[in-house]
Enzyme design. Structure first.
Site, mmCIF file in Angstrom:
data_model
loop_
_atom_site.group_PDB
_atom_site.id
_atom_site.type_symbol
_atom_site.label_atom_id
_atom_site.label_comp_id
_atom_site.label_asym_id
_atom_site.label_seq_id
_atom_site.Cartn_x
_atom_site.Cartn_y
_atom_site.Cartn_z
ATOM 1 N N ASP A 231 -1.857 -0.986 10.796
ATOM 2 C CA ASP A 231 -2.047 -1.477 9.367
ATOM 3 C C ASP A 231 -2.871 -1.949 8.885
ATOM 4 O O ASP A 231 -3.528 -2.904 6.994
ATOM 5 C CB ASP A 231 -0.877 -0.327 8.036
ATOM 6 C CG ASP A 231 -0.124 0.548 9.232
ATOM 7 O OD1 ASP A 231 -1.325 1.449 8.792
ATOM 8 O OD2 ASP A 231 1.028 0.779 7.430
ATOM 9 N N LYS B 218 0.654 -1.185 -0.087
ATOM 10 C CA LYS B 218 -0.238 0.005 0.164
ATOM 11 C C LYS B 218 1.091 1.423 0.235
ATOM 12 O O LYS B 218 2.306 1.068 0.718
ATOM 13 C CB LYS B 218 -1.320 0.197 1.464
ATOM 14 C CG LYS B 218 -0.305 -0.371 2.261
ATOM 15 C CD LYS B 218 -0.312 1.383 3.114
ATOM 16 C CE LYS B 218 1.022 1.099 4.913
ATOM 17 N NZ LYS B 218 1.612 2.414 4.987
HETATM 18 O O1 C5P Z 1 0.486 -1.101 15.760
HETATM 19 P P1 C5P Z 1 1.906 -0.782 15.046
HETATM 20 O O2 C5P Z 1 2.327 -2.498 15.698
HETATM 21 O O3 C5P Z 1 2.106 -1.113 13.801
HETATM 22 O O4 C5P Z 1 2.631 0.134 15.542
HETATM 23 C C1 C5P Z 1 3.445 0.669 15.875
HETATM 24 C C2 C5P Z 1 4.358 1.939 16.658
HETATM 25 O O5 C5P Z 1 4.104 2.632 16.073
HETATM 26 C C3 C5P Z 1 3.956 1.944 17.593
HETATM 27 O O6 C5P Z 1 4.187 1.611 19.564
HETATM 28 C C4 C5P Z 1 3.586 3.122 18.342
HETATM 29 O O7 C5P Z 1 4.708 4.129 18.874
HETATM 30 C C5 C5P Z 1 4.253 3.767 17.138
HETATM 31 N N1 C5P Z 1 2.426 3.880 16.102
HETATM 32 C C6 C5P Z 1 1.381 5.417 17.223
HETATM 33 N N2 C5P Z 1 0.010 5.949 16.610
HETATM 34 C C7 C5P Z 1 0.107 4.857 15.360
HETATM 35 C C8 C5P Z 1 0.512 4.100 14.864
HETATM 36 C C9 C5P Z 1 1.160 3.731 15.381
HETATM 37 O O8 C5P Z 1 2.121 5.746 17.732
HETATM 38 N N3 C5P Z 1 -1.082 5.479 15.293
#
Ligand code: C5P
Length: 279
Positions: free
Chosen positions: A143, A18
């Site tokens: 995501d 994406k």
């Molecule tokens: O959700 P995911 O594991 O992909 O996110 C990785 C890191 O990215 C989270 O621990 C956070 O620090 C950051 N993040 C965030 N806000 C989001 C998505 C991700 O702060 N909407």
């Protein structure tokens, strides 16, 4: 939408990449995540292949160097989560062919995880619907829910509040792949609240509907990433200096760019880093 077919005892899924055509950060939340407003678009011509068959325990093989094949891989995490929640005493043997670069903001690991959920739901006959799968997907990563739906989507919250935008005439775009990765956590850490909440997503969607993909696009991560990865700033300035309309995807390092005389006419050292859509 992840496409699944069967090949003998294997179920096979194509897990496409994406880009974020638009990505505004609205605020930092109390749970530590950031509230986003984004437009996701699929990259049909850049995809991993994930295969699964029944197995003993959970295993993953992948020939691409640097891809973890242990329980830290989102494929294994997604499959284990589904088995646990559905109280299924089953295993799965996965094979992954990786084409989407890691650390590029193209959602490769998330797409693989969504594919694992869809494949195992079918393999084990667990029968979860897309909303139930999306709940599990969000536990794997912000995501991941998007990849269950695919298409052009507006995403809010952490990216999981999704609205499929029907009838968008998506112009073709290419993908520039720099030879470095960006850590998502690092990119979030370097966000400047001064770049938060720029607004404009509704105006961007209106532009998209009329076929204008670039002029009002935005990515709040560009300045953040430039502040700790000078090569990102240099390469994007160089591409823009050549007339290219180029925008970071997600937290980088990959960018999407318009297919036009500027991108098609780039010197070989830059052009060879671009994946163009098939004609
Ligand atoms: O959700 P995911 O594991 O992909 O996110 C990785 C890191 O990215 C989270 O621990 C956070 O620090 C950051 N993040 C965030 N806000 C989001 C998505 C991700 O702060 N909407």
């Amino acid at each position: 939408m992840v496409r699944v077919c069967s090949e003998g005892e294997w179920l096979v899924a194509r897990a496409c990449a994406k880009v974020n055509l638009f990505l505004d950060v609205v605020a930092k939340r109390e749970d530590g995540y950031h509230q986003l407003q984004t437009i996701f678009a699929p990259v049909d011509y850049l995809a991993d292949t994930l295969r699964v068959r029944s197995g003993v325990g959970f295993t993953l093989s992948c020939q691409t160097p640097g891809v973890p094949v242990d329980a830290s891989n989102l494929v294994i995490r997604a499959a284990r989560l589904l088995a646990t929640r559905c109280k299924i005493d089953a295993g799965a043997e996965f094979e992954l062919i990786k084409r989407i670069p890691h650390g590029g903001g193209l959602g490769g690991g998330s797409s693989d995880a969504a594919a694992a959920l869809i494949l195992c739901n079918e393999l084990w006959g667990t029968g979860l619907d897309i909303c139930e799968l999306a709940g599990l997907a969000l536990e794997v990563g912000s995501d991941v829910p998007y990849f269950l739906y695919g298409g052009v989507c507006r995403g809010e919250g952490r990216g999981e509040e999704l609205e499929v935008l029907e009838g968008i005439p998506l112009p073709s775009f290419a993908i520039f792949i720099p030879p470095w990765q960006i850590s998502t956590v690092e990119a979030f850490r370097h966000l400047n609240p001064a770049n938060f909440n720029q607004g404009g997503i509704d105006a961007y969607i209106a532009d998209l509907r009329s076929g204008e993909i670039f002029s009002s696009s935005y990515n709040a991560f560009e300045q953040a990433v430039f502040s700790f990865e000078p090569r990102q700033k240099d390469i994007m300035q160089r591409l823009r200096g050549c007339g290219c309309s180029v925008r970071l995807s997600g937290s980088g390092s990959c960018c999407w760019l318009l297919v036009d005389e500027h991108s098609l006419g780039l010197e070989p050292s830059l052009r060879e880093r671009i994946i163009f859509p098939p004609c």
